[in-house]
Write an enzyme that holds these catalytic residues in place. Structure first.
Site, short mmCIF file in Angstrom:
data_model
loop_
_atom_site.label_atom_id
_atom_site.label_comp_id
_atom_site.label_asym_id
_atom_site.label_seq_id
_atom_site.Cartn_x
_atom_site.Cartn_y
_atom_site.Cartn_z
N CYS A 53 -19.07 25.54 2.42
CA CYS A 53 -19.83 26.77 2.64
C CYS A 53 -20.09 27.03 4.11
O CYS A 53 -20.47 28.14 4.48
CB CYS A 53 -21.16 26.71 1.88
SG CYS A 53 -22.21 25.34 2.35
N ASN A 54 -19.89 26.03 4.97
CA ASN A 54 -20.15 26.28 6.39
C ASN A 54 -19.05 25.76 7.31
O ASN A 54 -19.29 25.56 8.49
CB ASN A 54 -21.51 25.70 6.81
CG ASN A 54 -21.64 24.24 6.46
OD1 ASN A 54 -20.65 23.51 6.40
ND2 ASN A 54 -22.86 23.82 6.19
N SER A 79 -23.96 24.77 -7.75
CA SER A 79 -24.88 25.35 -8.73
C SER A 79 -25.43 24.28 -9.66
O SER A 79 -26.62 24.30 -10.01
CB SER A 79 -24.17 26.43 -9.54
OG SER A 79 -23.72 27.49 -8.71
N GLY A 102 -25.22 14.58 1.79
CA GLY A 102 -24.09 13.83 1.24
C GLY A 102 -23.11 14.65 0.44
O GLY A 102 -22.10 14.11 -0.02
#
Length: 563
Positions: free
Chosen positions: A50-51, A197, A115
């Protein structure tokens, strides 16, 4: 061949760029295939989280490798090369190994010490193995990276330096309150059923929410996650699954909504969120114009004259790549590249505070100050503006956590009254001020030791095909001499023939043992690559035999299944 990584992350690019450059699963597969099909690359792996978006490759040419990998990233991300390159970073050979090991330990994460990245590295390796784009180098690199990350978490307290992105996001939503106390009794809606999620749902269950509702485009996956949550012996939180079409209605009932899907567009628009708040409170959730959105782009990196930079800065000030890109590092030898990487890591470039100033703007400012000083006799003090009284924002009734890249939740929700939104960009800002634990230094030492060990192992492995070829040649010599002996002594019985053969083999093995062991030790040291060439020259080894051994090893590695 040499290891090269080209990528961008939350440390080098604004979230708006990362969001647009994010790769779907299909795009990652196509990127891997196109990378190994390109001339400079023999192996490839993509690490997309996500980054961060990083492309690892084993290349035979540095300049061509950087150019090709950068072009492929731009093509498959859909962001133009000219726009993307100012945010790209390049790591090469040992520095690339150091970077992956740091990522695996959570040192390069938005939340230091988290982690979750270990699972993402494992998935990246499995994907490359399934497509047979990972050979010996990338298999060794990623598997060792996983071991280093596990070692850092087991031997140090790096976990105390940070938490998973989910935990950190919930802490930001709670705004300083105890997360368990804040979450207790609330209804949570989890949109998506992937790993992030699922982690969010489990974290919310442990925090004591009253109910969890799971929505996913594939209803079976939503049902499976809800069943796992319900059957978890550690909690007694009820969970149920709903189709994605039910999200607007469920959002009206929910107190907390966490979204992390692979959708390319918005999952929750500002209008849908406003409608949910209005349906819950009966009051329109109007935009708060006095509280502007926190979404903003960071300025691109600018070149300067920072002390200690090993680059020829005037020469590097060309259109295209920044001081972290190809134009800056092209032509560097390994030592200079290492110096440049250390300079960057030591905050030689501060992407968060770098601001482009133009000579024209500076000249106008100086002229204005000079005119003021001539009139009033002094340069006026800069005073903070008086605070402007504004409307007090109501307490939020809907808490939104957006962990997706690209974003699932409309950024305009930041300005909706009654809504608190935490997304990747606000998490990045919050984590910039997070304290670093003392264990981070210990993890850095582990990474340094492991990088040195990995380099030694790779250098030693580099000479292995030559040693194997030498022993194959020796075996051929023994076989030929035994055949000649049989021709001269046709009456030799099997017992004596076997004894003579074994004796000759022992003599050859003893003669080769010391030099082959020693050459492996010497080859493992820095600068030891020349010993393989020396061995081939001294024993007049056939280069094609050595190459065939290498190809056989690489073929075995590429055909290996997921770890």
């Amino acid at each position: 061949m040499s290891l090269l990584v080209v990528g961008l992350s939350h440390r080098s690019a604004p979230v708006s760029v990362l969001e647009r450059a994010s790769l779907s699963a299909d795009a990652q597969l196509k990127l891997l295939q196109d990378t190994v099909a390109a001339e400079p690359a023999a192996e490839a792996a993509v690490l997309a989280t996500c980054n961060r978006i990083e492309l690892y490759a084993d290349v035979d040419k540095f300049h061509a490798g950087v150019a090709e990998l950068s072009t492929l990233l731009a093509q498959h991300s859909g962001v133009g090369l000219d726009e993307l390159t100012p945010y790209l970073y390049v790591h090469y050979e040992d520095r690339a190994v150091h970077h992956l090991f740091s990522v695996a330990c959570g040192l390069d994460s938005m939340v230091v010490g988290e982690g979750q990245v270990l699972g993402q590295i494992k998935d990246s390796l499995a994907r490359a193995q399934e497509l047979h784009t990972a050979g010996r180098l990338l298999n060794d690199l990623f598997q060792q990276g996983l071991r280093v990350g596990k070692r850092a978490h087991s031997e140090t307290g790096i976990d105390r330096a940070g938490q998973s992105l989910v935990t950190f996001g919930l802490e930001q939503l709670a705004a300083g309150a105890d997360v368990r106390a804040w979450a207790r009794g609330k209804t949570a809606l989890v949109i998506g059923a992937g790993s992030m999620s699922s982690l969010a749902a489990a974290t919310l269950a442990r925090a004591g929410v009253a109910e969890i509702v799971v929505a996913n485009r594939t209803f079976d996956r939503a049902e499976r996650l809800a069943r796992i949550l319900t059957e978890d012996e550690g909690t007694d939180v009820p969970a149920r699954a709903v189709p994605m079409e039910s999200v607007p209605a469920e959002l009206t009932r929910a107190d907390i909504a966490v979204s992390c899907t692979g959708a390319t567009g918005l999952v929750l628009t500002a209008e849908a969120i406003a409608a949910a708040v209005e349906g819950r409170t009966g009051t329109p959730a109007v935009l708060d114009e006095q509280s502007p959105s926190v979404v903003r782009a960071l300025p691109p990196t600018s070149l300067g004259t920072d002390d200690g930079c090993p680059l020829d800065l005037p020469a590097a000030q060309q259109p295209g790549f920044s001081v972290l890109g190809e134009a800056a590092v092209a032509g560097m030898d390994a030592a200079t590249l290492e110096q440049h990487a250390a300079w960057v890591d030591n905050a030689g470039v501060d992407r968060r505070t770098a601001v482009r100033r133009t000579p024209e703007a500076d000249a106008e400012l100086i002229t204005a100050l000079a005119a003021t000083a001539a009139t009033v006799g002094r340069i006026p003090e800069r005073r903070k503006p008086e605070p402007v009284a504004g409307l007090v924002r109501p307490e939020p009734v809907l808490f939104l956590l957006d962990l997706a890249m690209p974003r699932d939740v409309d950024a305009a929700a930041h300005r909706l009254a009654g809504v608190r939104l935490v997304d990747i960009e606000s998490l990045a800002e919050a984590s910039a001020d997070a304290p670093m634990a003392s264990d981070v230094d210990q993890v850095r030492r582990i990474v340094g030791d492991e990088v040195a060990a990995f380099g030694a192992a790779q250098r030693a492995a580099h000479i292995t095909p030559t040693v194997v070829a030498l022993r194959m040649m020796a075996a051929d010599v023994v076989a030929n001499e035994i055949a000649r002996l049989e021709g001269r002594l046709p009456g030799l019985d099997d017992k004596h023939r076997a004894e003579i053969t074994q004796t000759v083999k022992r003599v050859v093995d003893k003669l080769l043992h010391a030099p082959t062991v020693r050459v492996k030790q010497l080859a493992a040291e820095p600068g030891g690559a020349g010993y393989a060439d020396a061995l081939r020259t001294l024993f007049d080894l056939d280069p094609e035999t050595v190459a065939s051994v290498s190809r056989a090893d690489d073929s075995t590695e590429k055909n290996r299944g997921p770890a």
